[in-house]
Each structure stands twice: as C-alpha cells, then as structure tokens.
Design a protein around this motif. Structure first.
Motif, PDB file in Angstrom:
ATOM      1  N   THR A  98      27.784  21.269 -22.345  1.00  0.00           N
ATOM      2  CA  THR A  98      27.245  20.555 -23.504  1.00  0.00           C
ATOM      3  C   THR A  98      26.487  19.330 -23.029  1.00  0.00           C
ATOM      4  O   THR A  98      26.972  18.594 -22.164  1.00  0.00           O
ATOM      5  CB  THR A  98      28.373  20.109 -24.449  1.00  0.00           C
ATOM      6  N   VAL A  99      25.295  19.109 -23.588  1.00  0.00           N
ATOM      7  CA  VAL A  99      24.506  17.905 -23.309  1.00  0.00           C
ATOM      8  C   VAL A  99      24.243  17.221 -24.639  1.00  0.00           C
ATOM      9  O   VAL A  99      23.699  17.839 -25.561  1.00  0.00           O
ATOM     10  CB  VAL A  99      23.175  18.244 -22.620  1.00  0.00           C
ATOM     11  N   SER A 100      24.634  15.949 -24.730  1.00  0.00           N
ATOM     12  CA  SER A 100      24.473  15.211 -25.989  1.00  0.00           C
ATOM     13  C   SER A 100      23.758  13.892 -25.758  1.00  0.00           C
ATOM     14  O   SER A 100      23.825  13.308 -24.672  1.00  0.00           O
ATOM     15  CB  SER A 100      25.841  14.961 -26.635  1.00  0.00           C
ATOM     16  N   GLY A 101      23.070  13.432 -26.779  1.00  0.00           N
ATOM     17  CA  GLY A 101      22.347  12.166 -26.704  1.00  0.00           C
ATOM     18  C   GLY A 101      21.341  12.068 -27.827  1.00  0.00           C
ATOM     19  O   GLY A 101      21.268  12.944 -28.695  1.00  0.00           O
ATOM     20  N   ARG A 102      20.563  11.005 -27.807  1.00  0.00           N
ATOM     21  CA  ARG A 102      19.552  10.782 -28.842  1.00  0.00           C
ATOM     22  C   ARG A 102      18.160  11.224 -28.396  1.00  0.00           C
ATOM     23  O   ARG A 102      17.159  10.840 -28.996  1.00  0.00           O
ATOM     24  CB  ARG A 102      19.532   9.300 -29.216  1.00  0.00           C
ATOM     25  N   LEU A 103      18.104  12.009 -27.339  1.00  0.00           N
ATOM     26  CA  LEU A 103      16.817  12.491 -26.847  1.00  0.00           C
ATOM     27  C   LEU A 103      16.340  13.679 -27.681  1.00  0.00           C
ATOM     28  O   LEU A 103      17.143  14.349 -28.343  1.00  0.00           O
ATOM     29  CB  LEU A 103      16.935  12.923 -25.388  1.00  0.00           C
ATOM     30  N   PRO A 104      15.035  13.980 -27.624  1.00  0.00           N
ATOM     31  CA  PRO A 104      14.527  15.190 -28.301  1.00  0.00           C
ATOM     32  C   PRO A 104      15.193  16.435 -27.730  1.00  0.00           C
ATOM     33  O   PRO A 104      15.678  16.447 -26.598  1.00  0.00           O
ATOM     34  CB  PRO A 104      13.025  15.164 -27.986  1.00  0.00           C
ATOM     35  N   ARG A 105      15.162  17.498 -28.527  1.00  0.00           N
ATOM     36  CA  ARG A 105      15.810  18.740 -28.122  1.00  0.00           C
ATOM     37  C   ARG A 105      15.301  19.232 -26.769  1.00  0.00           C
ATOM     38  O   ARG A 105      16.095  19.663 -25.919  1.00  0.00           O
ATOM     39  CB  ARG A 105      15.565  19.819 -29.181  1.00  0.00           C
ATOM     40  N   GLU A 106      13.979  19.156 -26.553  1.00  0.00           N
ATOM     41  CA  GLU A 106      13.407  19.665 -25.307  1.00  0.00           C
ATOM     42  C   GLU A 106      13.958  18.932 -24.095  1.00  0.00           C
ATOM     43  O   GLU A 106      14.190  19.532 -23.036  1.00  0.00           O
ATOM     44  CB  GLU A 106      11.877  19.555 -25.342  1.00  0.00           C
ATOM     45  N   GLN A 107      14.194  17.623 -24.218  1.00  0.00           N
ATOM     46  CA  GLN A 107      14.726  16.870 -23.086  1.00  0.00           C
ATOM     47  C   GLN A 107      16.208  17.172 -22.856  1.00  0.00           C
ATOM     48  O   GLN A 107      16.670  17.225 -21.707  1.00  0.00           O
ATOM     49  CB  GLN A 107      14.509  15.370 -23.302  1.00  0.00           C
ATOM     50  N   LEU A 108      16.957  17.383 -23.930  1.00  0.00           N
ATOM     51  CA  LEU A 108      18.355  17.769 -23.759  1.00  0.00           C
ATOM     52  C   LEU A 108      18.458  19.122 -23.058  1.00  0.00           C
ATOM     53  O   LEU A 108      19.302  19.311 -22.161  1.00  0.00           O
ATOM     54  CB  LEU A 108      19.055  17.833 -25.123  1.00  0.00           C
ATOM     55  N   VAL A 109      17.583  20.042 -23.433  1.00  0.00           N
ATOM     56  CA  VAL A 109      17.563  21.346 -22.775  1.00  0.00           C
ATOM     57  C   VAL A 109      17.173  21.190 -21.308  1.00  0.00           C
ATOM     58  O   VAL A 109      17.747  21.838 -20.416  1.00  0.00           O
ATOM     59  CB  VAL A 109      16.612  22.313 -23.496  1.00  0.00           C
ATOM     60  N   ALA A 110      16.198  20.297 -21.027  1.00  0.00           N
ATOM     61  CA  ALA A 110      15.759  20.087 -19.643  1.00  0.00           C
ATOM     62  C   ALA A 110      16.900  19.549 -18.787  1.00  0.00           C
ATOM     63  O   ALA A 110      17.064  19.947 -17.620  1.00  0.00           O
ATOM     64  CB  ALA A 110      14.570  19.128 -19.610  1.00  0.00           C
ATOM     65  N   VAL A 111      17.703  18.641 -19.333  1.00  0.00           N
ATOM     66  CA  VAL A 111      18.862  18.129 -18.585  1.00  0.00           C
ATOM     67  C   VAL A 111      19.839  19.266 -18.294  1.00  0.00           C
ATOM     68  O   VAL A 111      20.326  19.419 -17.165  1.00  0.00           O
ATOM     69  CB  VAL A 111      19.565  17.005 -19.366  1.00  0.00           C
ATOM     70  N   ALA A 112      20.125  20.082 -19.320  1.00  0.00           N
ATOM     71  CA  ALA A 112      21.056  21.199 -19.136  1.00  0.00           C
ATOM     72  C   ALA A 112      20.534  22.193 -18.104  1.00  0.00           C
ATOM     73  O   ALA A 112      21.291  22.681 -17.250  1.00  0.00           O
ATOM     74  CB  ALA A 112      21.302  21.904 -20.470  1.00  0.00           C
ATOM     75  N   ASP A 113      19.236  22.493 -18.155  1.00  0.00           N
ATOM     76  CA  ASP A 113      18.655  23.453 -17.209  1.00  0.00           C
ATOM     77  C   ASP A 113      18.715  22.934 -15.773  1.00  0.00           C
ATOM     78  O   ASP A 113      18.776  23.729 -14.827  1.00  0.00           O
ATOM     79  CB  ASP A 113      17.205  23.756 -17.594  1.00  0.00           C
ATOM     80  N   GLY A 114      18.662  21.602 -15.606  1.00  0.00           N
ATOM     81  CA  GLY A 114      18.650  21.035 -14.262  1.00  0.00           C
ATOM     82  C   GLY A 114      20.013  20.833 -13.650  1.00  0.00           C
ATOM     83  O   GLY A 114      20.131  20.517 -12.450  1.00  0.00           O
TER      84      GLY A 114
END
Length: 322
Positions: A291-307
């Motif tokens: 799970t990745v949570s925060g106030r970032l846009p969806r695309e950036q949350l996905v980018a964190v998870a992918d990395g």
C-alpha cells in the motif's frame, strides 16, 4: 543578564545542588572552583565542567568516553538503516517489537513491550535543531543523575512513566523511556547504564527504488510481535507532503476504490477524503499487500509503488525476542 551568563548561572546552580550529595565535600568544592575559573569557555565546555563536578558529587569515576561514536560493525545498505545502541538489561517479560531508522539526522528507535508496558531506546543527532541544546537543558534541570560518567536528566509525570536523557558523546542524545512499569525511574536508569554500542540493522521486505522528483527517503520501520505478523513501513517526504509505503499481511480498507494497474497487477485506488490520504494498493504474488498512501496524485503514488524493491530475505527473526 546576557544569555551566556544565564547559562553559566544554570550550570552553577546545578553544581551546587549536586554538591550537597557528595561523599567528599572538598573534592566537590575543588571541582566547582575550577569550573568557575573558566568563565570564558564556550557553553558546551561549561556543561563538560558540570559533568566533572556531578561525577564527583555522585561518588562515581568520570569516564566521559565510555560510549563513543558507533563503529561500522554492520555495513548499512540502501533502505537498511543501522541502529547503533543496544541495552544489556530489560525488565522481565519485555520483547522487541519495533525498529526504525533512516538517513541523515533521522532518529534511531527501538521498542520493547510486555502487555501494555513499553520501553523505548532512541538515539538522536545533535545536528538536529530539536536536540542541539540538550546539554544546556540537562544542566538546567534539577533532577539529574550520572550515566556512564556523564550528567543526565530524568523527567516523568508519574511513578510508572519516566524518561532518562543523556549524551554518550558530543554528537548524540540518547533517551530511555519506560511506561507502565512500577518504579519506572529506577528501570530507566538501569536500562541506560546497560547501553553499549552494539549495532543492529533494520532489514524489512522492501526498500525504496526511484522516487518522483522532490521526494526523499526518511525512514524504514519494521514492527510486529513476531515474524508471523511483521510489517515493513517506508516513509518519504517532499514539498507536496509525506508518502508512506506499507507491506503486511492485512488488506487495507478499499471502500470506494477504483481499478488501477500497480506493478503490472490489478490494484485499487482510493482517492483522498477529508483527513484520509489517497492510496493505491495491490496484492503481491506472495499474498502480502503493498500500500502507498499520501496526498500525491494517483500517477505518482503508482510510480512509488512500481519502484519499490522487494527483498526476498527480510530480517524478522528478532521480532518478539529479548
């Protein structure tokens, strides 16, 4: 009165209070006289002089360098902080259930629990502004003790909650907090006296990979009462706010979610709502949830998870042990 004079007055008051406890009044008076003769020394030097007098007053030998900077006994790797200090004594029944650390001035924290009772050992850097003036705060407090030949302070609202704060060297501040234990002060002193440089690492089942521009790694935390319910938490922050990555066995709350691809797998996206952060979540092939949570846009949350880089050999063996 100038700030420097105020500081010197605080130190002298501290010395006089502790001098009353001395087994040999002449030794204390001599040490106090030497401290007064050095009025032009910097503030930290005044505190060092205070430590010398306090050691004499307490009737213990002064060994200022008993605990020094931690040697590189454990080599840190990316996303695997090294926590430098270990207590040699714990109250009966306590097991370790939490380790956290990170780069730069991030605090090193270890916690042990026994039911509702808790013990925490934390190391802070004097380069952190919050802890830079600790030596002066210690010298100003009436309730002082000596730990490893250095002056320390004890704070706590009740008999069952106490915090002991001391500086093993000029670059670190250690705190031993005891909660829910009878005579917590005595327990905190015994824990502090037993602390040695014995590094341990924090190796969870994941670490940060590439982060979106502006984000920087803050901390890696492993927690749980045993390896069966271990959780790894990664924290990062940036101008847009904080991001938290959690890998554990439990499914996050996904009410109101929509589909999104995460790490090539079908995942879920939950938008921010009120005080709750947005999150993306995916169930990994291992059955664990990322799970990745925060106030970032969806695309950036996905980018964190992918990395995120997964670790096939996390160190969870210490969870639930002495």
């Amino acid at each position: 009165m100038t700030p420097s004079n105020e500081t010197e007055t605080l130190v002298r008051d501290s010395l006089e209070r502790l001098a009353e406890r001395a087994p040999d009044g002449n030794d204390v008076l001599n040490a106090l006289a030497r401290a007064r003769q050095r009025r032009r020394r910097p503030r930290l030097a005044l505190v060092a002089a205070a430590a010398a007098v306090i050691a004499v007053a307490a009737g213990v030998p002064l060994v200022v360098n008993t605990v020094t900077e931690a040697p590189s006994q454990v080599t840190p790797a990316a996303g695997r902080p090294v926590l430098a200090y270990t207590p040699g004594w714990l109250p009966d029944g306590f097991t370790e259930q939490y380790r956290s650390g990170g780069p730069g001035n991030t605090a090193q924290v270890r916690q042990w629990q026994a039911g509702a009772s808790r013990l925490e050992l934390a190391a802070h850097s004097t380069a952190d502004p919050e802890w830079a003036q600790t030596a002066l705060r210690i010298s100003a407090l009436k309730d002082q003790v000596v730990v490893h030949g250095r002056v320390a302070m004890v704070t706590g609202p009740t008999d069952t909650i106490a915090t002991l704060t001391w500086m093993p060297d000029d670059h670190h501040v250690l705190t031993a907090k005891v909660e829910g234990v009878p005579d917590a002060r005595a327990a905190a002193e015994r824990v502090a006296d037993s602390v040695t440089i014995e590094p341990v690492q924090v190796r969870g089942e994941a670490r940060f990979g590439p982060l979106p521009a502006g984000l920087r790694e803050e901390a890696t935390t492993v927690r749980g009462s045993s390896s069966d319910n271990a959780t790894t938490v990664l924290d990062a922050s940036g101008p847009s706010g904080k991001v938290r990555v959690t890998i554990g066995g439990g499914s996050p709350a996904l009410g109101g979610s929509g589909p999104v691809r995460v790490r090539g797998l079908p995942g879920a996206y939950v938008p921010a709502s009120g005080p709750a952060d947005a999150l993306v979540a995916v169930r990994l092939s291992s059955g664990r949830w990322l799970t990745v949570s925060g106030r970032l846009p969806r695309e950036q949350l996905v980018a964190v998870a992918d990395g995120i880089v997964l670790d096939s050999a996390p160190d969870y063996a210490w969870l639930g042990s002495r």
